[in-house]
Design an enzyme around this catalytic site. Structure first.
Site, PDB file in Angstrom:
ATOM      1  N   LYS A  22       0.829  -1.212   0.000  1.00 44.39           N
ATOM      2  CA  LYS A  22       0.000   0.000   0.000  1.00 44.39           C
ATOM      3  C   LYS A  22       0.860   1.258   0.000  1.00 44.39           C
ATOM      4  CE  LYS A  22      -2.656   2.928   2.977  1.00 44.39           C
ATOM      5  NZ  LYS A  22      -2.800   3.336   4.373  1.00 44.39           N
ATOM      6  N   ASN A  23       1.831   1.334   0.897  1.00 51.23           N
ATOM      7  CA  ASN A  23       2.620   2.558   1.043  1.00 51.23           C
ATOM      8  C   ASN A  23       3.456   2.860  -0.200  1.00 51.23           C
ATOM      9  OD1 ASN A  23       1.559   2.939   3.581  1.00 51.23           O
ATOM     10  ND2 ASN A  23       3.295   2.011   4.654  1.00 51.23           N
ATOM     11  N   ARG A  97      -4.667  10.734   3.104  1.00 51.38           N
ATOM     12  CA  ARG A  97      -3.385  11.374   3.397  1.00 51.38           C
ATOM     13  C   ARG A  97      -2.398  11.220   2.238  1.00 51.38           C
ATOM     14  NH1 ARG A  97      -0.537  13.681   7.226  1.00 51.38           N
ATOM     15  NH2 ARG A  97       1.719  13.432   7.197  1.00 51.38           N
ATOM     16  N   ASP A 121      -5.471   7.973   9.026  1.00 49.93           N
ATOM     17  CA  ASP A 121      -5.638   7.369  10.343  1.00 49.93           C
ATOM     18  C   ASP A 121      -5.683   8.414  11.444  1.00 49.93           C
ATOM     19  OD1 ASP A 121      -5.712   4.675   9.639  1.00 49.93           O
ATOM     20  OD2 ASP A 121      -3.540   4.557   9.511  1.00 49.93           O
ATOM     21  N   ASP A 320       4.393   0.611  11.678  1.00 44.60           N
ATOM     22  CA  ASP A 320       3.112   0.035  11.272  1.00 44.60           C
ATOM     23  C   ASP A 320       2.885  -1.374  11.804  1.00 44.60           C
ATOM     24  OD1 ASP A 320       2.237   2.249   9.936  1.00 44.60           O
ATOM     25  OD2 ASP A 320       2.843   1.567   7.947  1.00 44.60           O
ATOM     26  N   MET A 342       6.600   7.330  17.269  1.00 44.95           N
ATOM     27  CA  MET A 342       6.213   8.281  16.237  1.00 44.95           C
ATOM     28  C   MET A 342       4.825   8.874  16.410  1.00 44.95           C
ATOM     29  SD  MET A 342       7.885   6.578  12.820  1.00 44.95           S
ATOM     30  CE  MET A 342       7.461   8.003  11.826  1.00 44.95           C
TER      31      MET A 342
END
Length: 437
Positions: A22-23, A97, A121, A320, A342
């Site tokens: 996905k990223n 985002r 998110d 993640d 983070m």
């Protein structure tokens, strides 16, 4: 609002293949805006966030052709830039985002880029300063409409290469700046650049399009600007976050699972971190084989102190997967400290695990201590709501290990990051039903 109903407490068995990352997909899709020529992308995951971005590209005027499963052709030769200032874009862009990364290639190619304040998110503050500070250093002028929460950057005379030191090794920030710098005049150096495999993939793709990027895989990128970029064909890596999710699922359900074609060389510390939790996993070609285990014991440090699992920029452990690791540790033998550096809201889902019988102390917004049950006490089925993608999949894994029937609401959050997850889990024996309200 969709719902999953899960009958847990059953062992699973079989093979599962990870989706495209996905990223990476969000970065690669934005890169098609950098050229008027055709770009073919393979292994695109069929998930909500990626499909939203493809819709945005289509509304912007990109010609899109589906060639096969996960394979699309894109051509951005006649863009409708007026869409960027439309109410429709403000609505669509603010819900994703990843849409922030369209700004870099548009700024490089057309001298302007706009974006509404993006969503995503609810895991804490995710500032965009790194992106826009990089654009400003390349010569763009920045403006922000506070009332409409709308960002803009403009460089009508083009961008100029420069030296910059990023204030943080932001993956999306680095990607956006790289997408802008590849067509800037002169040379740009980016120090403290992110070097995740997703960013490496973007740089390799851009180089295949004619860009001149050196230092790929390091935290110092040197970019010699070119006048234009051409087309290419690119294949997206398997999703390392999904791979980690399946490792956690196998451990929590004491199942025998093979994860196919994982691209071992791009997994970094993921296998090593799960092994520290006592989880056995074997490399078989490019697959991961996880045998059924009745128990897994967390390794402490040499001096006997409690293991800490913390996130860090690549090649450190990805943030993640911390939600998955935390959940897996609820049934491990031993204790562990989870340190999420983070995002200050990402651990707040632990109250759901505590309701299920997990022994967790939330020390502060960033740290949680988990005292594992070693399967001496199983988690209890319950009803819960998915707050974000990674917490959602963690709660789903917990529900699959718990005895009884659990219900998870707001599964749209899970669908944002995991392709047809209920069907794929049923293929290895999971008892999960999707209820669309």
């Amino acid at each position: 609002m969709g719902t999953f109903q899960i009958e847990g407490g059953h062992k699973l068995k079989g093979e599962i293949r990870p989706q495209g990352a996905k990223n990476e997909a969000l970065q690669i899709l934005c890169a098609v805006l950098a050229t008027p020529e055709e770009v073919i992308i393979e292994n695109i995951p069929d998930i909500r966030d990626v499909n939203k971005l493809i819709t945005i590209l289509g509304n912007l005027g990109v010609k899109i052709q589906k060639i096969g499963k996960g394979k699309f052709a894109f051509r951005a030769d006649d863009l409708h830039l007026e869409y960027l200032e439309s109410e429709l874009f403000k609505q669509e862009g603010s819900s994703l985002r990843g849409s922030i990364m369209i700004v870099g290639p548009l700024l490089a190619r057309f001298g302007k880029g706009y974006i509404p304040r993006p969503g995503g998110d609810k895991i804490g503050r995710r500032r965009l300063d790194t992106h826009f500070e990089g654009f400003i250093k390349l010569g763009a002028k920045f403006r922000y409409n506070k009332e409409e929460r709308f960002y803009g950057v403009e460089a009508p005379k083009g961008l100029t290469g420069t030296d910059m030191l990023l204030d943080q090794a932001s993956v999306t920030g680095t990607a956006n700046i790289v997408l802008a710098a590849v067509m800037a005049k002169g040379t740009t150096t980016i120090y403290n650049a992110a070097c995740e495999p997703y960013l490496q993939q973007l740089c390799k793709m851009l180089n295949s399009m004619g860009a001149k990027i050196k230092g790929v895989g390091s935290n110092l990128l040197t970019i010699e600007g070119v006048k234009s970029l051409g087309g290419c064909t690119h294949r997206i890596l398997p999703d390392m976050i999904e791979i980690g999710s399946w490792i956690g699922l196998a451990a929590m359900t004491r199942s025998e699972i093979t994860i196919k074609d994982v691209s071992w060389e791009n997994l970094g510390l993921i296998p090593q971190t799960f092994r520290k939790l006592g989880i056995k996993l074997e490399k078989k070609g490019d697959d991961i084989y996880i045998p059924s285990q009745d128990s897994y014991e967390i390794q402490g440090y040499i001096d006997g102190s409690t293991l800490t699992v913390a996130d860090a920029p690549w090649p450190g452990f990805t943030p993640d997967l911390l939600s998955i690791v935390l959940t897996v540790c609820t049934q491990a033998k031993g204790n562990v400290l989870i340190h999420q550096k983070m995002f200050e809201s990402r651990l707040f889902f632990v109250d759901k695990l505590i309701d299920m019988g997990a022994r967790i102390i939330l020390c502060d917004p960033h740290r949680a201590t988990v005292m594992g049950h070693d399967f001496q006490s199983s988690l209890k089925a319950t009803t819960m709501v998915s707050p974000d993608i990674r917490a959602g999949i963690s709660l789903l894994i917990a529900a699959l290990s718990a005895k009884g029937i659990s219900t998870i609401h707001n599964i749209e959050q899970i669908d944002r990051g995991y392709e047809n997850i209920d069907e794929r889990l049923r293929s290895i024996g999971a008892k999960i039903t999707r209820l669309d309200n």
